[in-house]
Design a protein around this motif. Structure first.
Motif, PDB file in Angstrom:
ATOM      1  N   LYS A 136       0.855  -1.180   0.000  1.00  7.58           N
ATOM      2  CA  LYS A 136       0.000   0.000   0.000  1.00  7.58           C
ATOM      3  C   LYS A 136       0.895   1.235   0.000  1.00  7.58           C
ATOM      4  CE  LYS A 136      -3.554  -2.657   0.233  1.00  7.58           C
ATOM      5  NZ  LYS A 136      -4.348  -2.903  -1.004  1.00  7.58           N
ATOM      6  N   TYR A 137       0.520   2.202  -0.790  1.00  7.75           N
ATOM      7  CA  TYR A 137       1.383   3.373  -0.924  1.00  7.75           C
ATOM      8  C   TYR A 137       1.503   4.145   0.388  1.00  7.75           C
ATOM      9  CZ  TYR A 137       3.039   8.017  -1.790  1.00  7.75           C
ATOM     10  OH  TYR A 137       3.744   9.190  -1.682  1.00  7.75           O
ATOM     11  N   LYS A 138       2.730   4.507   0.694  1.00  9.85           N
ATOM     12  CA  LYS A 138       3.030   5.464   1.741  1.00  9.85           C
ATOM     13  C   LYS A 138       4.312   6.173   1.325  1.00  9.85           C
ATOM     14  CE  LYS A 138       5.151   1.848   4.622  1.00  9.85           C
ATOM     15  NZ  LYS A 138       5.133   1.209   5.950  1.00  9.85           N
ATOM     16  N   PRO A 139       4.517   7.395   1.760  1.00  8.74           N
ATOM     17  CA  PRO A 139       5.706   8.145   1.329  1.00  8.74           C
ATOM     18  C   PRO A 139       6.989   7.348   1.525  1.00  8.74           C
ATOM     19  CG  PRO A 139       4.215   9.576   2.520  1.00  8.74           C
ATOM     20  CD  PRO A 139       3.653   8.191   2.656  1.00  8.74           C
ATOM     21  N   VAL A 140       7.875   7.450   0.548  1.00  9.63           N
ATOM     22  CA  VAL A 140       9.133   6.702   0.572  1.00  9.63           C
ATOM     23  C   VAL A 140      10.213   7.544   1.245  1.00  9.63           C
ATOM     24  CG1 VAL A 140      10.918   5.588  -0.818  1.00  9.63           C
ATOM     25  CG2 VAL A 140       8.515   5.455  -1.518  1.00  9.63           C
ATOM     26  N   HIS A 141      10.659   7.096   2.415  1.00  6.47           N
ATOM     27  CA  HIS A 141      11.693   7.806   3.168  1.00  6.47           C
ATOM     28  C   HIS A 141      13.032   7.073   3.162  1.00  6.47           C
ATOM     29  CE1 HIS A 141       8.699  10.611   4.524  1.00  6.47           C
ATOM     30  NE2 HIS A 141       8.001   9.671   5.135  1.00  6.47           N
ATOM     31  N   VAL A 142      12.978   5.744   3.004  1.00 10.34           N
ATOM     32  CA  VAL A 142      14.203   4.940   3.040  1.00 10.34           C
ATOM     33  C   VAL A 142      14.224   4.017   1.823  1.00 10.34           C
ATOM     34  CG1 VAL A 142      15.647   3.363   4.367  1.00 10.34           C
ATOM     35  CG2 VAL A 142      14.139   4.977   5.560  1.00 10.34           C
ATOM     36  N   VAL A 143      15.322   4.088   1.061  1.00  7.91           N
ATOM     37  CA  VAL A 143      15.497   3.252  -0.125  1.00  7.91           C
ATOM     38  C   VAL A 143      16.755   2.419   0.069  1.00  7.91           C
ATOM     39  CG1 VAL A 143      15.906   3.224  -2.615  1.00  7.91           C
ATOM     40  CG2 VAL A 143      14.375   4.941  -1.619  1.00  7.91           C
ATOM     41  N   ALA A 144      16.699   1.135  -0.318  1.00  8.35           N
ATOM     42  CA  ALA A 144      17.863   0.256  -0.217  1.00  8.35           C
ATOM     43  C   ALA A 144      18.262  -0.237  -1.602  1.00  8.35           C
ATOM     44  CB  ALA A 144      17.555  -0.927   0.697  1.00  8.35           C
ATOM     45  N   PHE A 145      19.540  -0.128  -1.903  1.00  4.53           N
ATOM     46  CA  PHE A 145      20.075  -0.641  -3.172  1.00  4.53           C
ATOM     47  C   PHE A 145      20.937  -1.855  -2.884  1.00  4.53           C
ATOM     48  CE2 PHE A 145      23.809  -0.401  -6.166  1.00  4.53           C
ATOM     49  CZ  PHE A 145      23.161  -1.038  -7.220  1.00  4.53           C
ATOM     50  N   ALA A 146      20.545  -3.002  -3.465  1.00  2.00           N
ATOM     51  CA  ALA A 146      21.262  -4.253  -3.234  1.00  2.00           C
ATOM     52  C   ALA A 146      22.360  -4.433  -4.273  1.00  2.00           C
ATOM     53  CB  ALA A 146      20.283  -5.426  -3.293  1.00  2.00           C
ATOM     54  N   SER A 147      23.600  -4.581  -3.808  1.00  2.00           N
ATOM     55  CA  SER A 147      24.742  -4.796  -4.690  1.00  2.00           C
ATOM     56  C   SER A 147      25.360  -6.146  -4.388  1.00  2.00           C
ATOM     57  CB  SER A 147      25.789  -3.695  -4.488  1.00  2.00           C
ATOM     58  OG  SER A 147      26.980  -3.991  -5.188  1.00  2.00           O
ATOM     59  N   ASP A 148      25.763  -6.873  -5.442  1.00  2.00           N
ATOM     60  CA  ASP A 148      26.429  -8.153  -5.210  1.00  2.00           C
ATOM     61  C   ASP A 148      27.952  -8.008  -5.203  1.00  2.00           C
ATOM     62  OD1 ASP A 148      27.051  -7.771  -7.839  1.00  2.00           O
ATOM     63  OD2 ASP A 148      26.177  -9.636  -8.574  1.00  2.00           O
ATOM     64  N   ILE A 161      16.197   9.483  -8.915  1.00  2.00           N
ATOM     65  CA  ILE A 161      15.018   8.985  -8.207  1.00  2.00           C
ATOM     66  C   ILE A 161      15.148   9.239  -6.717  1.00  2.00           C
ATOM     67  CG2 ILE A 161      13.671   6.917  -7.679  1.00  2.00           C
ATOM     68  CD1 ILE A 161      14.587   5.812 -10.403  1.00  2.00           C
ATOM     69  N   ILE A 162      16.327   8.978  -6.172  1.00  2.00           N
ATOM     70  CA  ILE A 162      16.568   9.228  -4.749  1.00  2.00           C
ATOM     71  C   ILE A 162      16.388  10.712  -4.440  1.00  2.00           C
ATOM     72  CG2 ILE A 162      18.240   9.047  -2.865  1.00  2.00           C
ATOM     73  CD1 ILE A 162      17.250   6.364  -3.945  1.00  2.00           C
ATOM     74  N   ASP A 163      16.878  11.558  -5.323  1.00  2.00           N
ATOM     75  CA  ASP A 163      16.762  13.002  -5.114  1.00  2.00           C
ATOM     76  C   ASP A 163      15.305  13.452  -5.134  1.00  2.00           C
ATOM     77  OD1 ASP A 163      19.492  13.183  -4.934  1.00  2.00           O
ATOM     78  OD2 ASP A 163      19.799  13.889  -6.979  1.00  2.00           O
ATOM     79  N   LEU A 164      14.513  12.925  -6.079  1.00  2.00           N
ATOM     80  CA  LEU A 164      13.097  13.295  -6.143  1.00  2.00           C
ATOM     81  C   LEU A 164      12.352  12.847  -4.886  1.00  2.00           C
ATOM     82  CD1 LEU A 164      12.221  12.450  -9.864  1.00  2.00           C
ATOM     83  CD2 LEU A 164      12.119  14.717  -8.806  1.00  2.00           C
ATOM     84  N   LEU A 165      12.689  11.662  -4.406  1.00  2.00           N
ATOM     85  CA  LEU A 165      12.034  11.139  -3.206  1.00  2.00           C
ATOM     86  C   LEU A 165      12.550  11.801  -1.943  1.00  2.00           C
ATOM     87  CD1 LEU A 165      12.090   7.328  -4.090  1.00  2.00           C
ATOM     88  CD2 LEU A 165      10.108   8.847  -4.182  1.00  2.00           C
ATOM     89  N   ASN A 166      13.724  12.447  -2.050  1.00  2.00           N
ATOM     90  CA  ASN A 166      14.382  13.025  -0.876  1.00  2.00           C
ATOM     91  C   ASN A 166      14.526  11.960   0.209  1.00  2.00           C
ATOM     92  OD1 ASN A 166      15.617  15.080   0.625  1.00  2.00           O
ATOM     93  ND2 ASN A 166      13.685  15.690   1.566  1.00  2.00           N
ATOM     94  N   ALA A 167      14.986  10.786  -0.227  1.00  2.43           N
ATOM     95  CA  ALA A 167      15.020   9.624   0.662  1.00  2.43           C
ATOM     96  C   ALA A 167      16.428   9.340   1.153  1.00  2.43           C
ATOM     97  CB  ALA A 167      14.477   8.400  -0.070  1.00  2.43           C
ATOM     98  N   ARG A 168      16.500   8.633   2.257  1.00  2.00           N
ATOM     99  CA  ARG A 168      17.750   8.114   2.791  1.00  2.00           C
ATOM    100  C   ARG A 168      18.115   6.855   2.023  1.00  2.00           C
ATOM    101  NH1 ARG A 168      17.121   5.113   8.048  1.00  2.00           N
ATOM    102  NH2 ARG A 168      19.140   4.146   8.488  1.00  2.00           N
TER     103      ARG A 168
END
Length: 278
Positions: A147-159, A175-182
């Motif tokens: 369910k949509y809720k504002p995106v505050h934390v984003v995780a990028f998985a690297s191998d 995308i991170i900048d637009l979301l202003n996310a951690r």
């Protein structure tokens, strides 16, 4: 993210994905949304108040009618500056979507996953994995319970393999900048794998250099199952969006097939943003 393409077959999971995308569009400064339906034979279980098709109604007319119903629902939730368009198609699914992406200057594609059966049955049929691998723009995959809720934390998985060539910073950063996310950049290794051998240290250094002076947190964790480890990390860190790269680690195949536990598959509510390196 000026233009978002939402793929739908009018099933409940795809309608949920459309609603999620509508909410997210305000964070991404989206001004244009295209709803697309391929009216090849697909099972439909709509919860929208759509009357049953008329016996004489052709697939094209039925598709347009249902698209307009969805358009009306989403329009109520969006600001007046967001323009919604509809498209239908009956050609090969993947090539039709790729043509739309090219011709309409799409910035992001959104689709949902099936709530029925295993996660290897994804809406839009067996072509989905091909679409994931070929899509040149970010592809947002929405689980049925998300369910949509504002995106505050984003995780990028690297191998931590070929980091210099396969870390699409230029696609992810806007995308991170637009979301202003951690942003959390993390790696999950199988338990027992040494995390300090020379090659791995080199890739870790490269990973840090790729992000430069950006405010990024780095995490290195171990788990017996990489796919499950990624989702556990996301859940433990209150992540609202996980970014993955197709073909870079076992998680990609595991998430869409049976090697991930059913419990995790059915209960994950975290959307995946799939970003190709090309």
């Amino acid at each position: 993210m000026k233009t978002i393409l939402i793929l739908t077959d009018f099933s409940d999971p795809s309608l949920n994905a459309a609603r999620y995308a509508a909410g997210l569009s305000s964070e991404l400064n989206t001004s244009r949304i295209i709803l697309y339906h391929s009216f090849l034979p697909l099972p439909m279980a709509t919860e929208l108040p759509v009357p049953p098709p008329l016996p004489s109604e052709d697939p094209y007319g039925r598709s347009n009618r249902q698209l307009n119903t969805l358009k009306d629902e989403l329009s109520v939730k969006l600001s007046e500056r967001v323009h919604i368009e509809t498209r239908t198609g009956e050609g090969p699914f993947v090539s039709s979507v790729m043509t739309l992406v090219r011709d309409e200057n799409i910035d992001m594609v959104v689709m949902g996953t099936s709530a029925k059966g295993t996660l290897e049955r994804i809406i839009m049929g067996s072509n989905t994995l091909e679409l994931i691998r070929k899509c040149k723009v970010p592809l947002l995959v929405i689980p049925p319970e998300a369910k949509y809720k504002p995106v505050h934390v984003v995780a990028f998985a690297s191998d931590l393999k070929d980091v210099s060539d396969k870390t699409p910073v230029l696609k992810i950063k806007p995308i991170i900048d637009l979301l202003n996310a951690r942003l959390l950049v993390f790696n999950v290794s199988e338990e027992g794998v040494r995390s300090f051998h020379a090659d791995l240290i080199k890739e870790q250094k490269e990973l840090h250099e790729r992000w430069g002076t950006e405010s990024v947190e780095y995490h290195y964790v171990n788990h017996k199952d990489i796919a499950e480890g990624i989702m556990r990390f996301a859940e433990d860190n209150n992540v609202q969006l996980v970014i993955v790269i197709p073909g870079k680690h076992e998680f990609f195949e595991s998430f869409f097939h049976r090697s991930i536990s059913k419990k995790l598959a059915y209960h994950t509510r975290i959307p995946l943003l799939i970003v190709n390196t090309e």
